[in-house]
Scaffold this motif. Structure first.
Motif, PDB file in Angstrom:
ATOM      1  N   GLU A 152      31.312 -14.424  43.517  1.00  8.63           N
ATOM      2  CA  GLU A 152      31.229 -15.131  42.240  1.00  8.63           C
ATOM      3  C   GLU A 152      32.057 -14.436  41.155  1.00  8.63           C
ATOM      4  OE1 GLU A 152      27.046 -15.836  41.545  1.00  8.63           O
ATOM      5  OE2 GLU A 152      26.920 -17.126  43.320  1.00  8.63           O
ATOM      6  N   VAL A 153      32.159 -13.118  41.256  1.00 10.84           N
ATOM      7  CA  VAL A 153      33.027 -12.402  40.311  1.00 10.84           C
ATOM      8  C   VAL A 153      34.477 -12.855  40.523  1.00 10.84           C
ATOM      9  CG1 VAL A 153      33.991 -10.142  39.744  1.00 10.84           C
ATOM     10  CG2 VAL A 153      31.514 -10.426  39.960  1.00 10.84           C
ATOM     11  N   PRO A 165      28.893  -8.769  35.383  1.00 11.01           N
ATOM     12  CA  PRO A 165      27.890  -9.033  36.423  1.00 11.01           C
ATOM     13  C   PRO A 165      26.513  -8.560  35.972  1.00 11.01           C
ATOM     14  CG  PRO A 165      29.847  -7.998  37.350  1.00 11.01           C
ATOM     15  CD  PRO A 165      30.000  -7.931  35.873  1.00 11.01           C
ATOM     16  N   VAL A 166      25.500  -9.291  36.432  1.00 14.96           N
ATOM     17  CA  VAL A 166      24.113  -8.978  36.089  1.00 14.96           C
ATOM     18  C   VAL A 166      23.379  -8.626  37.368  1.00 14.96           C
ATOM     19  CG1 VAL A 166      21.999  -9.876  35.070  1.00 14.96           C
ATOM     20  CG2 VAL A 166      24.212 -10.779  34.329  1.00 14.96           C
ATOM     21  N   VAL A 167      22.748  -7.463  37.387  1.00 20.79           N
ATOM     22  CA  VAL A 167      21.886  -7.125  38.532  1.00 20.79           C
ATOM     23  C   VAL A 167      20.521  -6.701  38.019  1.00 20.79           C
ATOM     24  CG1 VAL A 167      23.780  -6.411  40.054  1.00 20.79           C
ATOM     25  CG2 VAL A 167      22.669  -4.717  38.597  1.00 20.79           C
ATOM     26  N   ILE A 168      19.514  -6.892  38.857  1.00 19.62           N
ATOM     27  CA  ILE A 168      18.197  -6.351  38.552  1.00 19.62           C
ATOM     28  C   ILE A 168      18.241  -4.869  38.881  1.00 19.62           C
ATOM     29  CG2 ILE A 168      15.749  -6.427  39.176  1.00 19.62           C
ATOM     30  CD1 ILE A 168      16.182  -9.387  39.899  1.00 19.62           C
ATOM     31  N   PHE A 204      28.439  -1.087  42.580  1.00 19.52           N
ATOM     32  CA  PHE A 204      29.249  -0.774  41.394  1.00 19.52           C
ATOM     33  C   PHE A 204      30.686  -0.449  41.785  1.00 19.52           C
ATOM     34  CE2 PHE A 204      25.165   0.759  39.024  1.00 19.52           C
ATOM     35  CZ  PHE A 204      24.744  -0.557  38.953  1.00 19.52           C
ATOM     36  N   GLN A 205      30.832   0.247  42.896  1.00 14.82           N
ATOM     37  CA  GLN A 205      32.200   0.575  43.318  1.00 14.82           C
ATOM     38  C   GLN A 205      32.981  -0.683  43.705  1.00 14.82           C
ATOM     39  OE1 GLN A 205      31.932   3.748  46.244  1.00 14.82           O
ATOM     40  NE2 GLN A 205      30.656   4.924  44.824  1.00 14.82           N
ATOM     41  N   ARG A 206      32.309  -1.577  44.415  1.00 11.18           N
ATOM     42  CA  ARG A 206      32.991  -2.830  44.764  1.00 11.18           C
ATOM     43  C   ARG A 206      33.381  -3.600  43.518  1.00 11.18           C
ATOM     44  NH1 ARG A 206      31.330  -5.554  49.855  1.00 11.18           N
ATOM     45  NH2 ARG A 206      32.480  -7.322  48.973  1.00 11.18           N
ATOM     46  N   LEU A 207      32.439  -3.675  42.546  1.00 11.16           N
ATOM     47  CA  LEU A 207      32.722  -4.432  41.327  1.00 11.16           C
ATOM     48  C   LEU A 207      33.878  -3.793  40.554  1.00 11.16           C
ATOM     49  CD1 LEU A 207      29.069  -5.222  40.140  1.00 11.16           C
ATOM     50  CD2 LEU A 207      30.723  -6.854  41.088  1.00 11.16           C
ATOM     51  N   ALA A 208      33.863  -2.456  40.499  1.00  6.44           N
ATOM     52  CA  ALA A 208      34.953  -1.767  39.802  1.00  6.44           C
ATOM     53  C   ALA A 208      36.282  -2.109  40.476  1.00  6.44           C
ATOM     54  CB  ALA A 208      34.717  -0.257  39.807  1.00  6.44           C
TER      55      ALA A 208
END
Ligand SMILES: Nc1nc2c(c(=O)[nH]1)N[C@@H](CNc1ccc(C(=O)N[C@@H](CCC(=O)N[C@@H](CCC(=O)N[C@@H](CCC(=O)O)C(=O)O)C(=O)O)C(=O)O)cc1)CN2
Ligand SMILES: [Zn+2]
Length: 768
Positions: A152-153, A165-168, A204-208
């Motif tokens: 989705e990102v 991105p939003v995570v719990i 977080f690493q993937r998102l970065a």
């Protein structure tokens, strides 16, 4: 420059497209590609809507199939053994099986021989949203197992959006879950934290790697009374996560941080969001405690109610904050807009004055944006215009004669303590009731509603659109009532119900008939999975112009010699599942509702109805999040129930019903409601609840879960009943499902009730 962002947008779509697509998929009418396409369109549209409203940093991860907590469970590989796919890789079928359970016979693609219980469903903090409880085992391993967030990102980036991105957060996620298994006793789920944290690192690493700068980590448990070891765990967890890339914004909402404020302010992250709607008092303190490098996001636009923001008063806080924080000031709604209806613009039929007082999710985004603009460019013409409009709205509301009704207020003032007290104590009443009702031991009943078929809904839709006359609509509903009564007689149930066919919803139906409520046409909010509610809005003093249910229930009683139970919704539930006023307290609104319902109870009694059930399904949900506020709530909530239930004769039996609740905290108050019989949800938690449930009157612990299409067999219900009979003397036990059957189909309903009646008969024999 201050920045406008959003913590999350409703995912259902303005026409409930997501609900319709998921249900079509479950029925086999839409394939997976079609379902995924609907999701993609909704996400694209929602980002666009928020951007056009002026939101600069858009949320990703607020979209979810069925439930966002479930999506996290899939992400982390928290998939109970029974659902683990042979291929090892979970798919949408795994996700929906975990959410809905699987029947032994009608199972997904024939891969399971055994019926599979769904995950437990429970309420999300003090909202009417329900999430699926993560099920942990003592040897729980976590592994990244679901790509949705990353996909989705990419999707948002491809559309040219700046996203967050939003995570719990890890602590909130663990807090929401439950340990299962025979070895779970004595194991602390907090011990799973060390195993879980590396997953956040990987995410977080993937998102970065995808070019993301900020991530929003929701930790709403920071507004709860936390045990010391959980507070310590926050420091430990975020010290570890500090090493990971990405700027981190911790989001808190639904209340104030209070004694956790120092903890939250000092976590080694880059920003903190606080809810200033629910807890405005935390504003000055947070400014003093927040380290100078951090972003502070202020939630000043209410994500939990539909009233338009008073821009002027929000701005007094914001101007001050902007002076202190400058660029470090962010603005957002108080919480995710998941709890708001989507778009007020669609409500073309709403009274213009009332409409001018309201804002839904789309409008709330615009409010956040205009407030941001107002600190960045105070003299911009659109800012001045918005402020002038906001002032006019506040003035119109304050002075409106629509709100204040002297007759309602006078009646309330005249209420005495005796009005909330039954004539005799339970021990006396129950003898008289048994004599009148003549029921077998372990009487069987249902919770009220029978399947709301599409024929029923289409008839109501046609009636509301003027395409079906009142006479034809009434006849159609009478037909449904006859059908329900016949089936119950055939099944051999002891206490019958009329089936609630005429009700769109157990709250909205009554709200439509009370003065002081407004209701919308499209104001849907997700409740769980594909199920939505359209909460009505309390705008003024409440009263009942005429009887609301007597014709329907009287009609049903005339069809049978068996006892027909009258069905009403209680004051606390009416209030909790509506959007309340904010100019008077909750307790005032609850008492006004109680008087209206009291009149209805008395009208039913006068019409010959011997049992009246007053549902208080939201009683536990209304409980404040902080223990210090509990007693105040419990006092007025119990009093409101008693006020509506206490006008009747001893012979009239009052039932109440509650579902999905963790009751142990409130058990004394539930007893103080003094209903003759209470039916509660217990089956998904295997009667665990009864361990602590010291209810002095009669009780019907639900013997099967109605949220799943799975048909329970007699044996499992017998087992549950035996377990219940060990805790509660059999002469005080009733036999019933967990909740109403409106979401089920007739075939599974009949099959389940046949088995339930058989289970009751077997227990009667065993106990005789
Ligand atoms: N308010 C509330 N909160 C609650 C509950 C509850 O019952 N009410 N139960 C608990 C669980 N939550 C639930 C919430 C919703 C539903 C539910 O069944 N919702 C229905 C909608 C009910 C409704 O308002 N129906 C209307 C409108 C129906 C509709 O969609 N009509 C169609 C046309 C007809 C059709 O095609 O079916 C349309 O307008 O487009 C009616 O019956 O009149 C749904 O999402 O499907 C069930 C449980 C906790 N919270
Ligand atoms: Zn219920």
């Amino acid at each position: 420059m201050a920045l406008a962002h959003s913590l999350g947008f409703p995912r259902i779509g303005r026409d409930r497209e997501l609900k319709k697509a998921q249900e079509a998929f479950w029925k086999g009418e839409l394939d997976e590609a079609g379902l995924r396409a609907v999701g993609r369109e909704l996400r694209a549209r929602h980002w666009q809507v928020q951007k056009e409203a002026g939101i600069e940093l858009l949320p990703v991860g607020d979209f979810a199939w069925y439930d966002q907590v479930l999506a996290h469970s899939l992400s982390f590989g928290v998939i109970p053994e029974r659902f683990r796919p042979a291929s090892g890789k979970p798919g949408l079928d795994t996700l929906f099986a975990m959410a809905r359970g699987v029947s032994g016979d009608a199972c997904c693609r024939g891969t399971h021989a055994q019926p599979l219980h769904a995950l437990e469903l429970t309420k999300w903090f003090d909202t009417n949203y329900h999430y699926l409880v993560p099920e942990f085992s003592v040897d729980q391993q976590f592994a990244l197992s679901w790509e949705q967030l990353f996909e989705e990102v990419d999707e948002a980036h491809a559309l040219g959006h700046a996203v967050k991105p939003v995570v719990i957060g890890p602590l909130t996620y663990l807090w929401l879950g439950k340990l299962k298994g025979s070895d779970a006793q004595g194991f602390d789920k907090l011990e799973l934290l060390e195993r879980l944290l590396p997953l956040y690192g990987q995410i977080f690493q993937r998102l970065a790697g995808q070019g993301v700068e900020w991530v929003q980590i929701d930790e709403p448990i920071l507004v709860l009374d936390l045990p010391q070891d959980w507070k310590n765990a926050f420091e430990r967890a975020y010290n570890i996560l500090q090493r990971e890339p990405l700027k981190k914004l911790i989001a808190t909402y639904f209340g104030g941080l209070e004694e956790n404020l120092g903890l939250a302010a000092n976590l080694p992250v880059d920003g903190l969001h606080i809810d200033l709607v629910r807890a405005p008092q935390q504003y000055p303190t947070i400014l003093d405690r927040l380290p100078a490098y951090k972003v502070l996001s202020l939630g000043l636009v209410d994500g939990r109610n539909v009233w338009r923001c008073d821009l002027e008063s929000a701005l007094t806080v914001l101007r001050h904050a902007h002076e202190r924080l400058g660029e470090r000031l962010w603005l957002a709604p108080s919480c995710s807009l998941l709890h708001s209806p989507v778009d007020l613009a669609r409500e073309e039929q709403l009274d213009a004055e009332l409409k001018s007082w309201l804002a839904f999710a789309t409008q709330k985004c615009a409010e956040v944006a205009v407030l941001t603009r107002a600190v960045n460019q105070p003299e911009a013409p659109e800012v001045l215009a918005a402020l002038a409009e906001s002032r006019a709205v506040q003035a119109s509301r304050a002075a409106s004669p629509l709100i204040h009704k002297p007759a309602v207020q006078a009646r309330l003032a005249a209420v005495s303590a005796a009005d909330s007290q039954r004539a005799s104590p339970f021990a006396v009443r129950i003898g008289k009731q048994r004599a009148v009702l003549d029921l077998p031991p372990l009487p069987t009943t249902t919770i009220g509603s029978f399947p709301q078929t599409s024929a029923i809904r289409l008839a109501r839709q046609a009636f509301k659109q003027g395409k079906l006359s009142l006479g034809d609509y009434t006849e159609a509903m009478h037909g449904e009532i006859r059908h329900a009564v016949q089936i119950q007689e055939r099944l051999g149930l002891d206490v019958l119900v009329h089936g609630e066919a005429e009700r769109n919803d157990m709250v909205e139906y009554f709200a439509e008939q009370l003065d002081g409520y407004l209701f919308t046409r499209f104001g849907w909010v997700q409740s769980y999975g594909s199920r939505c509610v359209k909460p009505a809005v309390i705008y003024g003093d409440l009263s009942r112009p005429r009887a609301m249910t007597v014709d329907w229930i009287g009609y049903a009683q005339r069809l049978t010699d068996k006892v027909m139970k009258g069905m009403l919704t209680g004051p606390v539930t009416m209030l909790t599942w509506s959007f309340p006023r904010e100019d008077v307290g909750r307790e005032v609104q609850a008492r006004q509702l109680a008087l209206a319902i009291r009149d209805e109870v008395l009208d039913l009694e006068a019409a010959g109805i011997r049992i009246v059930q007053i549902d208080e399904a939201a009683f536990r949900e209304g409980l404040p999040l902080r223990q210090a506020d509990w007693q105040g709530y419990l006092d007025w909530a119990t009093e409101a129930f008693r006020l509506c239930a206490s006008g009747v004769r001893d012979e009239t039996q009052i039932h109440t019903h509650m579902c999905y609740s963790e009751f142990n905290d409130v058990i004394e108050s539930i007893a103080a409601m003094d209903a003759d019989v209470i039916t509660i949800e217990t089956s998904r938690s295997d009667m665990e609840l009864l361990e602590a449930f010291e209810y002095p009157n009669e009780i019907g612990p639900g013997v099967y879960d109605i949220h799943s299409p799975r048909v329970p067999d007699t044996r499992e219900m017998v087992k549950l009943l035996r377990k219940a009979a060990r805790r509660i003397p059999a002469e005080r036990l009733w036999v019933n499902p967990d909740c109403g059957l409106k979401t089920r189909g007739w075939a599974e309903t009949e099959a389940a009730l046949v088995n339930m009646v058989a289970a009751a008969r077997q227990l009667r024999k065993e106990l005789a």
